[in-house]
Design a protein around this motif. Structure first.
Motif, PDB file in Angstrom:
ATOM      1  N   ARG A 107      46.619  17.058  50.586  1.00 25.29           N
ATOM      2  CA  ARG A 107      46.747  15.606  50.449  1.00 25.29           C
ATOM      3  C   ARG A 107      45.951  14.847  51.516  1.00 25.29           C
ATOM      4  N   VAL A 108      45.836  15.413  52.687  1.00 20.44           N
ATOM      5  CA  VAL A 108      45.078  14.746  53.749  1.00 20.44           C
ATOM      6  C   VAL A 108      43.613  14.644  53.356  1.00 20.44           C
ATOM      7  N   ILE A 109      43.063  15.738  52.834  1.00 17.57           N
ATOM      8  CA  ILE A 109      41.657  15.728  52.429  1.00 17.57           C
ATOM      9  C   ILE A 109      41.452  14.797  51.241  1.00 17.57           C
ATOM     10  N   VAL A 110      42.388  14.794  50.290  1.00 18.11           N
ATOM     11  CA  VAL A 110      42.293  13.917  49.128  1.00 18.11           C
ATOM     12  C   VAL A 110      42.288  12.453  49.569  1.00 18.11           C
ATOM     13  N   ALA A 306      38.406  21.409  49.009  1.00 21.23           N
ATOM     14  CA  ALA A 306      39.439  21.381  50.060  1.00 21.23           C
ATOM     15  C   ALA A 306      39.874  22.775  50.483  1.00 21.23           C
ATOM     16  N   SER A 307      38.936  23.706  50.548  1.00 22.30           N
ATOM     17  CA  SER A 307      39.256  25.085  50.938  1.00 22.30           C
ATOM     18  C   SER A 307      39.154  25.276  52.451  1.00 22.30           C
ATOM     19  N   TYR A 308      39.369  24.258  53.206  1.00 25.47           N
ATOM     20  CA  TYR A 308      39.261  24.287  54.655  1.00 25.47           C
ATOM     21  C   TYR A 308      40.325  23.369  55.233  1.00 25.47           C
ATOM     22  N   LYS A 309      40.591  23.531  56.509  1.00 21.78           N
ATOM     23  CA  LYS A 309      41.533  22.643  57.176  1.00 21.78           C
ATOM     24  C   LYS A 309      40.863  21.303  57.463  1.00 21.78           C
ATOM     25  N   PRO A 310      41.615  20.219  57.436  1.00 17.92           N
ATOM     26  CA  PRO A 310      41.027  18.904  57.762  1.00 17.92           C
ATOM     27  C   PRO A 310      40.351  18.933  59.130  1.00 17.92           C
ATOM     28  N   GLY A 311      39.114  18.458  59.176  1.00 22.00           N
ATOM     29  CA  GLY A 311      38.354  18.451  60.421  1.00 22.00           C
ATOM     30  C   GLY A 311      37.485  19.666  60.621  1.00 22.00           C
TER      31      GLY A 311
END
Length: 428
Positions: A107-110, A306-311
């Motif tokens: 959800r953060v990436i979205v 979104a296959s990675y952590k935010p940042g």
């Protein structure tokens, strides 16, 4: 007659109101971001607007979109191919985001991507319609650059401007990093310097910008500024050969006194550009790039959204392949390169000087450089490039500098013999 004058006054009134909103949006988003986080970092205020950029962008979203729609309604010719293709890219981007968000993506990436689209749209509208040559914009722009540079110099410690190191911020978690400060400065610098015809003033802006980004330790933006300077100066120079000779002499002098110059500079992470193998940040970005390649090799067609952590995204154009697939990255690359290419061949070596072209070209070169080396694919520099390209396309066809005035001069004499003095015939 009276109705025509009334319509003209109405158009001028709309134009003034639109320009006030457009200019306010630009300076609130970019210099305003710098000033807000300065107040935050110096402990003058708390984070009453959070990270600042998102709430300010949301506040301007409705009026900016209304300006865009009203401009298109009043003059449908403003809808260029650049507008259409960038709109198609946004439609594709949002489709990918919505589909993957519904499937349970982070959800953060979205939410970051949805906000990223908003930021990109606002910047595109700004650069499509702002009158960068107006006295209002130029005065505020120059004052903003002077104020941002003064803040950076006065708050630097051992040659480094980093407000977090002061330890007096009331909400340290909300304080921007050096990338946020450098983004604000670079946007303002390019928008001002591209329309500056005075050579002495441009040289002052170059020196001030380079010094400010140096103490800000923003390596990517510092390199982008140094990359843009010769492109701008070569375009505006009236004697191209003299410029090349002067540039060659300067390069020789820098080579001769390079060690002395380095010894005189304060030590900060900008100097890591000379040897990236010893840069922790560069090594980390290399690892992220390797991870992105592994992802696109495993999912070459559609990527792996979104296959990675935010940042922890790839800091280059591969990030578009990871999130949007091969088509998304190819479309993004085409948007970055194709609109500016005919403009380059048509304008860059022409005798005339057009700030609008230089604005689009400078932003395009910086965008391509940073997308290849360090920035995420939602970089707002691309929106600035395309907005300026869209405005150039409209004005070349329908504005005061339309194609008939920009094209090759008409032949003055229909017959070459009319242009050449003929010997007088002796009288008979």
């Amino acid at each position: 007659m009276n109705r025509s004058r009334t319509n003209d006054r109405g158009e001028r009134g709309w134009e003034r109101r639109d320009q006030m909103v457009l200019v306010a949006c630009f300076f609130m988003l970019f210099p305003g971001f710098f000033f807000y986080h300065t107040l935050l970092g110096t402990g003058t205020t708390g984070a009453f607007l959070g990270g600042y950029f998102a709430p300010v962008a949301l506040a301007f979203a409705a009026p900016m979109c209304l300006i865009y729609l009203s401009r298109m309604r009043r003059d449908p010719r403003r809808l260029t191919m650049v507008d259409l293709h960038y709109g198609l890219f946004f439609a594709y981007f949002l489709t990918v985001v919505v589909v993957n968000g519904a499937a349970g993506a982070n959800r953060v990436i979205v939410s970051n991507h949805i906000l990223g689209v908003l930021f990109m749209v606002l910047v595109f509208i700004q650069f499509s319609f702002i009158d960068f040559e107006s006295r209002r914009f130029r005065v505020v722009g120059l004052l903003s650059l002077a104020a941002m540079s003064a803040i950076a110099f006065s708050n630097s410690v051992d040659g480094v401007f980093y407000l977090g190191a002061l330890g007096i911020a009331k909400d340290a978690d909300a304080l921007a990093t050096y990338q946020g400060f450098s983004r604000s400065y670079l946007f303002t610098y390019l928008a001002v310097v591209a329309f500056t015809r005075s050579l002495p003033l441009r040289l002052v802006l170059h020196a001030l910008g380079a010094a400010t980004l140096f103490v800000n330790t923003a390596r990517s933006e510092f390199a982008a500024l140094l990359f843009a300077i010769p492109l701008i100066e070569f375009y505006y120079s009236r004697h191209k050969l003299y410029f090349l000779l002067a540039a060659a002499m300067l390069a020789v002098l820098l080579g001769m006194y390079f060690d002395q110059i380095l010894a005189a500079l304060p030590s900060n992470r900008i100097l890591e550009l000379l040897d990236l193998s010893h840069s922790t940040s560069a090594n980390k970005r290399h690892q992220l790039t390797v991870h992105a390649w592994q992802t696109v090799v495993a999912y070459p067609l559609f990527g792996d959204y979104a296959s990675y952590k935010p940042g922890y995204y790839s800091h280059n154009v591969l990030s578009a392949w990871v999130d949007l697939g091969l088509f998304g990255m190819a479309y993004l690359a085409a948007l970055a390169v194709l609109p500016i290419t005919p403009m380059f061949f048509h304008e860059y070596f022409a005798a005339r000087e057009r700030g609008l072209f230089m604005c689009a070209f400078a932003f395009a070169c910086v965008t391509i450089l940073l997308l290849l080396t360090s920035h995420y694919f939602t970089d707002m520099l691309l929106s600035a490039t395309l907005g300026a390209c869209a405005r150039y396309s409209y004005e070349r066809k329908h504005g005061p500098h339309r194609a008939s005035e920009l094209g090759t001069s008409a032949i003055r004499y229909a017959d070459f013999r009319e242009a050449v003095p003929q010997p007088r015939r002796p009288r008979t």
